[in-house]
Design a protein around this motif. Structure first.
Motif, PDB file in Angstrom:
ATOM      1  N   GLN A   1      11.938 -24.904 -45.982  1.00  0.00           N
ATOM      2  CA  GLN A   1      12.586 -23.601 -45.821  1.00  0.00           C
ATOM      3  C   GLN A   1      13.721 -23.417 -46.825  1.00  0.00           C
ATOM      4  O   GLN A   1      13.874 -22.346 -47.426  1.00  0.00           O
TER       5      GLN A   1
ATOM      6  N   ASP B   1      13.590 -20.639 -49.886  1.00  0.00           N
ATOM      7  CA  ASP B   1      14.630 -19.613 -49.976  1.00  0.00           C
ATOM      8  C   ASP B   1      15.212 -19.551 -51.382  1.00  0.00           C
ATOM      9  O   ASP B   1      15.538 -18.468 -51.883  1.00  0.00           O
ATOM     10  N   HIS B   2      15.333 -20.693 -52.028  1.00  0.00           N
ATOM     11  CA  HIS B   2      15.856 -20.744 -53.396  1.00  0.00           C
ATOM     12  C   HIS B   2      15.019 -19.870 -54.330  1.00  0.00           C
ATOM     13  O   HIS B   2      15.555 -19.172 -55.201  1.00  0.00           O
TER      14      HIS B   2
ATOM     15  N   GLU C   1      14.360 -15.749 -52.037  1.00  0.00           N
ATOM     16  CA  GLU C   1      15.460 -14.839 -51.687  1.00  0.00           C
ATOM     17  C   GLU C   1      15.786 -13.865 -52.819  1.00  0.00           C
ATOM     18  O   GLU C   1      15.974 -12.665 -52.561  1.00  0.00           O
TER      19      GLU C   1
ATOM     20  N   ASN D   1      10.592 -12.666 -47.522  1.00  0.00           N
ATOM     21  CA  ASN D   1      10.824 -13.527 -46.368  1.00  0.00           C
ATOM     22  C   ASN D   1       9.585 -14.395 -46.155  1.00  0.00           C
ATOM     23  O   ASN D   1       8.491 -13.869 -45.930  1.00  0.00           O
TER      24      ASN D   1
ATOM     25  N   SER E   1      20.308 -17.767 -44.096  1.00  0.00           N
ATOM     26  CA  SER E   1      20.007 -17.004 -45.298  1.00  0.00           C
ATOM     27  C   SER E   1      21.115 -16.004 -45.573  1.00  0.00           C
ATOM     28  O   SER E   1      21.935 -15.693 -44.704  1.00  0.00           O
TER      29      SER E   1
END
Length: 233
Positions: free
Chosen positions: A26, A30-31, A34, A39, A192
């Motif tokens: 996760q 996200d790196h 985002e 998502n 996040s």
């Protein structure tokens, strides 16, 4: 601590690999995702069962898909036209394709995540539950890894939208109780960017003057990366 606990990605990665694989995936996703506004829990890799009938056989979130390849310790093997990235589960409609991420770009991301977590020393892929914890366990870990933070004066506050440009406080917990609540459910919380959560010095406040002077929401991920390895079974 007005800067992250890690000075670079190369310093952060070995520590991340000491956590649990679901959380590590996760964080790395996200790196990459985002900045694209994607998502990983609401976007899907959909694969046709029988081309060219357009009947979708499988549909997995980007998180599920990436985790599966990491657990296989293998790079993905997609076929263009058979699989693609969509905003709706089981859809193969052109209007549901993601605008900011295509299959080739996602494949490169998964390859990077798999390589990052499986290159020696590799992350432990076995199920690793969090052991039973007390508030004192969490407080003690925070004292070691964030000695300049007074945890009793840190509130993790969540918001929900309440009309155009407005939001309402949904929940607000002291940092220790917030983390412990997740850990007791065997959940490693991920944080996040965005306006749905903030770190404050006053509970149930959303006022800018009460924002914590040292912590922002993404810093909590670094704190978790630091403290969780000692809590895993």
């Amino acid at each position: 601590m007005n800067t992250p606990l890690f000075s670079s990605h190369s310093e952060r990665l070995p520590a991340l690999k000491n956590t649990r694989v679901d959380f590590a995936v996760q964080v790395l996703l996200d790196h990459y995702l985002e900045p694209l506004g994607v998502n990983p829990f609401t976007a899907y890799v959909n694969t046709l069962m029988d081309f060219p009938t357009l009947e979708t056989g499988t549909s997995r979130t980007l998180f599920e898909e990436t985790l599966a390849w990491v657990e296989k310790q293998s790079p993905p093997t997609y076929t263009q036209g058979i699989s693609n990235v969509f905003s709706r589960r089981y859809s193969f409609a052109a209007e549901d394709r993601l605008k900011t991420l295509d299959l080739i770009a996602f494949e490169k991301i998964v390859i990077d995540v798999v390589a990052s977590l499986t290159e020696k020393p590799a992350i432990d892929l076995s199920p690793r539950p969090l052991r039973p914890l007390t508030a004192e366990d969490v407080r003690g870990a925070l004292k070691v890894h964030a000695p300049n933070i007074y945890p009793e004066g840190v509130y993790v506050t969540s918001f929900i939208d309440h009309g155009p440009g407005r939001r309402m406080v949904l929940s607000s917990e002291r940092l220790v109780e917030y983390l412990l609540g997740h850990f007791k459910n065997d959940v490693i919380p991920f944080h996040s960017k965005g306006s749905h959560q903030g770190i404050y010095t006053v509970g149930f406040s959303g006022e800018e003057r009460h924002l914590h002077p040292q912590l922002i929401t993404p810093h909590l991920n670094d704190l978790v990366i630091r403290i969780v390895p000692d809590f895993l079974g």
